[in-house]
Design a protein around this motif. Structure first.
Motif, PDB file in Angstrom:
ATOM      1  N   PRO A   1     -72.082  53.423 -37.664  1.00  0.00           N
ATOM      2  CA  PRO A   1     -72.194  54.640 -38.483  1.00  0.00           C
ATOM      3  C   PRO A   1     -73.653  54.958 -38.857  1.00  0.00           C
ATOM      4  CG  PRO A   1     -70.483  53.193 -39.362  1.00  0.00           C
ATOM      5  CD  PRO A   1     -71.195  52.417 -38.290  1.00  0.00           C
ATOM      6  N   MET A   2     -74.451  53.916 -39.076  1.00  0.00           N
ATOM      7  CA  MET A   2     -75.873  54.155 -39.381  1.00  0.00           C
ATOM      8  C   MET A   2     -76.583  54.739 -38.163  1.00  0.00           C
ATOM      9  SD  MET A   2     -78.788  51.513 -40.655  1.00  0.00           S
ATOM     10  CE  MET A   2     -79.396  50.916 -39.107  1.00  0.00           C
ATOM     11  N   TYR A   3     -76.291  54.190 -36.979  1.00  0.00           N
ATOM     12  CA  TYR A   3     -76.937  54.703 -35.770  1.00  0.00           C
ATOM     13  C   TYR A   3     -76.525  56.164 -35.516  1.00  0.00           C
ATOM     14  CZ  TYR A   3     -78.028  49.767 -34.788  1.00  0.00           C
ATOM     15  OH  TYR A   3     -78.485  48.473 -34.866  1.00  0.00           O
ATOM     16  N   SER A   4     -75.266  56.497 -35.809  1.00  0.00           N
ATOM     17  CA  SER A   4     -74.833  57.895 -35.615  1.00  0.00           C
ATOM     18  C   SER A   4     -75.661  58.842 -36.475  1.00  0.00           C
ATOM     19  CB  SER A   4     -73.361  58.078 -35.995  1.00  0.00           C
ATOM     20  OG  SER A   4     -72.583  57.266 -35.203  1.00  0.00           O
ATOM     21  N   ARG A   5     -75.932  58.404 -37.687  1.00  0.00           N
ATOM     22  CA  ARG A   5     -76.786  59.201 -38.589  1.00  0.00           C
ATOM     23  C   ARG A   5     -78.185  59.355 -37.992  1.00  0.00           C
ATOM     24  NH1 ARG A   5     -74.453  61.764 -42.992  1.00  0.00           N
ATOM     25  NH2 ARG A   5     -76.467  62.351 -43.809  1.00  0.00           N
ATOM     26  N   LEU A   6     -78.733  58.242 -37.568  1.00  0.00           N
ATOM     27  CA  LEU A   6     -80.103  58.254 -37.023  1.00  0.00           C
ATOM     28  C   LEU A   6     -80.180  59.123 -35.779  1.00  0.00           C
ATOM     29  CD1 LEU A   6     -80.902  54.455 -37.421  1.00  0.00           C
ATOM     30  CD2 LEU A   6     -81.980  56.327 -38.692  1.00  0.00           C
ATOM     31  N   ALA A   7     -79.091  59.162 -35.025  1.00  0.00           N
ATOM     32  CA  ALA A   7     -79.082  59.931 -33.771  1.00  0.00           C
ATOM     33  C   ALA A   7     -79.279  61.424 -34.014  1.00  0.00           C
ATOM     34  CB  ALA A   7     -77.774  59.683 -33.032  1.00  0.00           C
ATOM     35  N   GLN A   8     -79.074  61.836 -35.268  1.00  0.00           N
ATOM     36  CA  GLN A   8     -79.278  63.254 -35.594  1.00  0.00           C
ATOM     37  C   GLN A   8     -80.752  63.588 -35.817  1.00  0.00           C
ATOM     38  OE1 GLN A   8     -76.684  63.922 -38.976  1.00  0.00           O
ATOM     39  NE2 GLN A   8     -74.948  63.080 -37.859  1.00  0.00           N
ATOM     40  N   HIS A   9     -81.621  62.601 -35.660  1.00  0.00           N
ATOM     41  CA  HIS A   9     -83.065  62.804 -35.847  1.00  0.00           C
ATOM     42  C   HIS A   9     -83.785  62.455 -34.548  1.00  0.00           C
ATOM     43  CE1 HIS A   9     -82.677  63.336 -40.246  1.00  0.00           C
ATOM     44  NE2 HIS A   9     -81.603  62.605 -40.037  1.00  0.00           N
ATOM     45  N   PRO A  10     -83.699  63.335 -33.574  1.00  0.00           N
ATOM     46  CA  PRO A  10     -84.144  62.985 -32.223  1.00  0.00           C
ATOM     47  C   PRO A  10     -85.622  62.644 -32.106  1.00  0.00           C
ATOM     48  CG  PRO A  10     -83.514  65.312 -32.372  1.00  0.00           C
ATOM     49  CD  PRO A  10     -83.115  64.671 -33.653  1.00  0.00           C
TER      50      PRO A  10
END
Ligand code: F6R
Length: 221
Positions: A39-48
């Motif tokens: 879930p943390m990585y999914s969040r980070l993935a929104q900041h390309p």
């Protein structure tokens, strides 16, 4: 030791990581897979753009997998994060040649790991460093404990049954500038308590983090 105990931790942890990357865009990170950090990585993935100057090392990999196995650590991290943020350098771990552990160590030695993001096994393992792993250990091929082999079936759904892997060693995890451990769910309550409140011993690898000056435990309620 800092402890965050909050159901919204994937968001907070992602925000903390983004803040560090803004301060220090060329951070060198070592990242776990497993299910907890996703879930943390999914969040980070929104900041390309956040990882554009950063370097990422995969923490570990299961051995003996078919090349197209979608639940390998590498395929998982690529799918949830790497593919979206395209760091300047991404180093996966190959398990099919003998020289790989030394090559991973050389990658680590090229500059200190600034931040290691870990999960924790119910037996206290960090990466694939099972109970009894040496505190100074470096990257190595390791055998997995029965609980780890069984637990991994959550990822592989019966397709394969890995019994070994290659992992960054405890020595390099404990030498990182900062260490985060993410844990969620009832099954981790006992081992988190033993790791943080019990004696520091190689019998519980995560308990060795008590000796590290900058550890953050990110826990759900
Ligand atoms: C994964 C890893 C493992 C997991 C641990 C917890 O790269 O190194 O140590 O972090 O087994 O797994 P989950 O998060 O699936 O409970």
């Amino acid at each position: 030791m800092k402890v965050h105990r909050d159901g919204s931790w994937p968001i907070e942890a992602a925000e903390s990581l983004l803040a560090r990357l803004r301060e220090r865009p060329q951070m060198r990170l070592c990242l776990a897979t497993g299910s907890t950090p996703l879930p943390m990585y999914s969040r980070l993935a929104q900041h390309p753009d956040a990882f554009a100057a950063a370097s990422v090392l995969l923490l570990d990999e299961f051995g003996g997998l078919p090349a197209d196995e979608p639940a390998s650590c590498d395929a998982t991290l690529r799918r949830v994060l790497i593919h979206h943020v395209r760091p300047a350098d991404y180093r996966a771990i190959a398990t099919d040649h003998l020289g790989e552990p030394a090559a991973v160590d050389a990658w680590i030695d090229a500059g200190r790991l600034d931040l290691v993001v870990l999960g924790i096994g119910v037996n206290g393992h960090l990466g694939m460093n099972e109970p009894g792993a040496p505190a100074e250990g470096r990257t190595a091929r390791v055998d997995l404990e029965p609980t780890t082999i069984e637990g991994a079936q959550r990822y592989f759904e019966g397709r394969v049954r890995p019994t070994w892997g290659v992992t960054v060693g405890l020595g390099d995890l404990l030498a990182a500038g900062e260490v985060w451990v993410l844990a969620a769910g009832e099954s981790k309550v006992d081992i988190v308590r033993r790791s943080t409140e019990g004696p520091a011993t190689t019998a519980v690898p995560a308990s060795l983090l008590q000796h590290h000056p900058d550890v953050t435990w990110w826990l759900d309620r």
